[in-house]
Design an enzyme around this catalytic site. Structure first.
Site, PDB file in Angstrom:
ATOM      1  N   PRO A  36       0.821  -1.207   0.000  1.00  0.00           N
ATOM      2  CA  PRO A  36       0.000   0.000   0.000  1.00  0.00           C
ATOM      3  C   PRO A  36       0.855   1.258   0.000  1.00  0.00           C
ATOM      4  CG  PRO A  36       0.115  -0.921   2.203  1.00  0.00           C
ATOM      5  CD  PRO A  36       0.862  -1.874   1.312  1.00  0.00           C
ATOM      6  N   CYS A  44       0.220  29.622 -13.311  1.00  0.00           N
ATOM      7  CA  CYS A  44      -0.283  30.234 -14.537  1.00  0.00           C
ATOM      8  C   CYS A  44      -0.932  29.202 -15.450  1.00  0.00           C
ATOM      9  CB  CYS A  44       0.847  30.959 -15.240  1.00  0.00           C
ATOM     10  SG  CYS A  44       1.545  32.239 -14.205  1.00  0.00           S
TER      11      CYS A  44
END
Ligand code: LLP
Length: 760
Positions: free
Chosen positions: A295, A371
């Site tokens: 995991p 941006c």
């Protein structure tokens, strides 16, 4: 708080968020934002939940390995190593950190789908416990690398594609037939790979592995994939005698991300999986293999909360309200890449000036600072009104956020802290602006050479020379036969040496400069060197006006560019002093005016002065000299002896000076650290000043040197202004051979800074 937050997290009545006993607003204040806060108790509890569930639910040997790709740093590796987990790595980088963190190599599994021979060799060298082989190319590389191992065969797993489609985002599905990962069972590749591996003398296939995807909620899907691996193994046993000793059904267990998601308890997932493995083995008549889980997300996601500071708001009436925070896709790309959903809480800024905070809720979209229109962290979330300065806390931020972080827009990556019992501990410091330059090299080693009255200096700009050149590099560059050739090196503009107040009206910040002799030693001040540097600044760096200050180790000077083209520059050189302590001259404090000294059995009368650097002037106009005495010969013969008189603890520059009239001197110079030289600005200042001090001359004084004439004005307070021509000679790039020993910037050292040690 609920399943989305670290253990013990709570929000108090003041709307403060507590994580591991630490107040979120204090953490943000102390470590800055964006900040990732990991809760140690949650990390440990999740690891122990896996280990305990395996023990309870799987009746044979089993182990949990942390999938490091979800996020790894040194302290986290140490923590999981301490918890007794194994670790799964996919790169030399993850391997490096895992080993540094204290994982024995034998507890490392190495995955990947396109590892080079070099990387595989490195993993063998390190002694990693298991290599999961993904494809025929890797298998051949490993077969070749292990061919000569003899009986000490390399234990490997084969990564298989079991053909099970996980219900998760298409980008994180990996188990279906159409995937780049693993040997497909259906087409027969898996069997061919097994046969090839079994025939390789240095390899032993001890297990099979699959990973069908990530953020999977249905334990049954994962269980089905595990069963497929067992069915395959059983077939291979009957056909080829293959023994399945280890089974690695990967990771992939999901976590809830928003309130509406169901909880995903580790225990029941492990139970379902273990049951399926036991059932499939029983059905196939196989002994239970060692079960290795991997995991990633489910170990770390819940442990971390990301803290952002709220900034701009943009309300588009009837459309949407954007609230921007100071992080975004560079630290968490998951919303942009997978449409991952997150939730958030407001942590109100108690320092806020707003008297009446509105507590009404509103629907907003949380935008990042990067941006891209896609840089949205959360679309449409209802939150109490966010004002600039508030904190936004996003939970479930531990997995695949920092691990996938970038420097997009050259954003420094966030700081990461680990909290426990009210104590925060920095696990990763925030990146600095200098970190962003740590790997960068300037485009070339350019130089600009100028001359002023026969003195030539080379300007090395920190833009190309982030650190001052080493003494060896200076010697080579200044060498007139081997190098470029110069009377010295001017390294700047750098940070001003000390916080000097510029002596220019409406004073701009001074330009810093360090000066070096051709022998590599550093010195304080040079009239011609400074005028050359002023011309360089005028030509290349364009100071805001014709007057600007330059800061040197010998003090602050002010340059005046007299002609627009920079060809004539005058320099306010600071004040002359005749104080023996300032020069320095050994012996009792005094002014050294026409003091008698015997050098090479010759009696001389010397006058000493400083204008930031030491000078010793001998006037060649008394009865001890012939009228036609050759100044150059005196400088060359007596200069080196005077330079090193014990009288001058810092050595000295030496001038032999003959007054021609009240406003004209002729001079020959022996320069400290450089030798006989054709011209020198500070020497001209010293000669003019001492001629005035001894009554020989009056200001202004023209000082004629073999290299040319300098105009020196001396005021009543002994401040000196020096004027003369400066012109460019040549520019270019020095070869690596010349600059080779010049250090390149190392991490953390700031280019262009004047971290100088005091001059000896
Ligand atoms: N084992 C292997 C071989 C894997 O490829 C992965 C994840 C894991 C274990 C751990 O899976 P987990 O338990 O964390 O789901 N960047 C994506 C996730 C990519 C997972 C890649 N492999 C995301 O942000 O959702």
């Amino acid at each position: 708080m609920d399943k989305l937050w670290p253990i013990g997290a709570r929000m108090d009545e003041d709307e403060e968020l507590w994580l591991g006993g630490c107040a979120a607003s204090e953490l943000a204040e102390r470590f800055g934002t964006p900040l990732y806060v990991f809760d140690e108790a949650t990390l440990r509890q999740r690891s122990q939940a896996y280990q305990a569930a395996l023990k309870r639910r799987y009746p044979a040997s089993a182990q949990t390995a942390y999938a490091a790709k979800a996020y790894l740093c040194l302290a986290l590796a140490q923590l999981f190593a301490e918890e007794g987990l194994d670790i799964d790595v996919v790169s030399a980088g993850e391997l490096h950190v895992a080993l540094r963190g204290g994982f024995p190599a034998a507890r490392v599994h190495f995955h990947g789908n396109n590892r080079s021979a070099g990387e595989l060799a490195q993993a063998l060298e390190a002694g990693v416990g298991r290599i999961a082989v993904d494809n025929f190319h890797e298998l051949e590389l490993l077969a070749a690398l292990t061919a000569s191992r003899g009986s000490d065969r390399l234990p490997i797993w084969l990564r298989l594609a079991p053909g099970v489609q996980a219900h998760t985002h298409a980008h994180i599905q990996t188990g279906q037939v159409d995937t780049k990962f693993g040997f497909t069972i259906a087409g027969g590749d898996a069997e061919r790979a097994l046969l090839r591996a079994m025939s390789a003398p240095g390899i032993e296939v001890v297990g099979v592995h699959a990973h069908i995807g990530s953020q999977i909620y249905q334990a049954e899907t994962l269980a089905t994939a595990a069963s497929r691996l067992i069915e395959f193994a059983a077939q291979m046993r009957s056909r080829h005698g293959f023994i399945l000793a280890e089974l690695s059904p990967g990771g992939g267990w999901g976590v809830p991300m928003v309130e509406g998601d169901p909880a995903a308890p580790i225990e029941s997932f492990v139970a379902t999986l273990a049951q399926a493995v036991v059932a499939a083995c029983r059905a196939a008549g196989l002994e239970l293999p060692h079960l290795a889980l991997e995991p990633g997300r489910s170990l770390v996601a819940q442990a971390a909360v990301a803290l952002y500071r709220v900034g701009a708001r943009k309300e588009i009436p009837g459309v949407r309200t954007y609230v921007s925070v100071d992080g975004g896709m560079a630290d968490n790309i998951r919303p942009a890449l997978y449409e991952a959903k997150y939730t958030a809480r407001r942590v109100v800024n108690r320092k806020s000036q707003i008297a009446e905070r509105k507590s009404d809720h509103e629907r907003v979209t949380i935008a990042g600072r990067f941006c891209e229109s896609g840089d949205i962290l959360i679309r449409d979330i209802v939150l109490p009104r966010l004002e600039p300065g508030d904190l936004l806390a996003i939970p479930m931020a531990g997995a695949y956020t920092l691990a996938m972080a970038s420097n997009y827009n050259l954003a420094p990556r966030p700081a990461v802290v680990l909290v426990r019992d009210g104590q925060p501990r920095l696990m990763q410091r925030r990146e600095t602006l200098e970190d962003l330059l740590a790997r960068d090299l300037p485009r070339g080693r350019r130089f600009h050479k100028y001359q002023a009255l026969g003195n030539d200096y080379i300007v090395l700009d920190p833009a190309d020379w982030p650190l001052p050149p080493s003494p060896a590099a200076i010697r080579r560059i200044c060498d007139r036969r081997y190098g470029v050739g110069a009377d010295g090196i001017l390294w700047g503009p750098c940070e001003p040496a000390e916080a000097a107040t510029p002596a220019v009206p409406q004073g701009a910040r001074p330009f810093g400069l360090r000066l070096f002799n051709p022998d590599g030693s550093e010195f304080e001040k040079s009239g011609n060197g400074l005028r050359i540097f002023a011309r360089y600044l005028w030509d290349r760096r364009r100071p805001p006006g014709r007057q600007f200050a330059i800061s040197t180790a010998g003090g602050l000077v002010v340059a005046h560019v007299l002609d627009e083209d920079g060809s004539r520059i005058s320099m306010e050189m600071g004040r002359l002093s005749f104080d023996s302590r300032a020069i320095p001259v050994a012996g009792p404090p005094r002014e050294v005016i026409e003091e008698r000294i015997t050098v090479a059995s010759r009696e001389l009368r010397i006058t000493a002065a400083t204008i930031g650097n030491p000078h010793c002037v001998v006037f060649v106009d008394d009865e001890t000299f012939e009228v036609s005495q050759d100044l150059e010969g005196l400088a060359k013969n007596l200069g080196p002896l005077l330079e090193r008189q014990p009288l001058f603890p810092n050595r000295t520059n030496v001038q032999f000076v003959r007054p021609l009239d009240r406003h004209t001197l002729r001079m020959a110079i022996w320069e400290r650290g450089a030798g006989y030289t054709l011209a020198s600005g500070t020497s001209a200042c010293a000669a003019a000043g001492t001629a005035i001090r001894t009554g020989r001359c009056a200001s202004p004084v023209t000082v004629q040197m073999p290299g040319g004439a300098l105009h020196v004005e001396v005021a009543g307070d002994w401040s000196v202004r020096l004027t003369g021509a400066v012109e460019p000679v040549c520019r270019g790039e020095v070869s690596e051979g010349l600059a080779g020993e010049c250090p390149m910037p190392a991490g953390g050292r700031s280019p262009g800074s004047c971290n100088r040690s005091p001059r000896s």
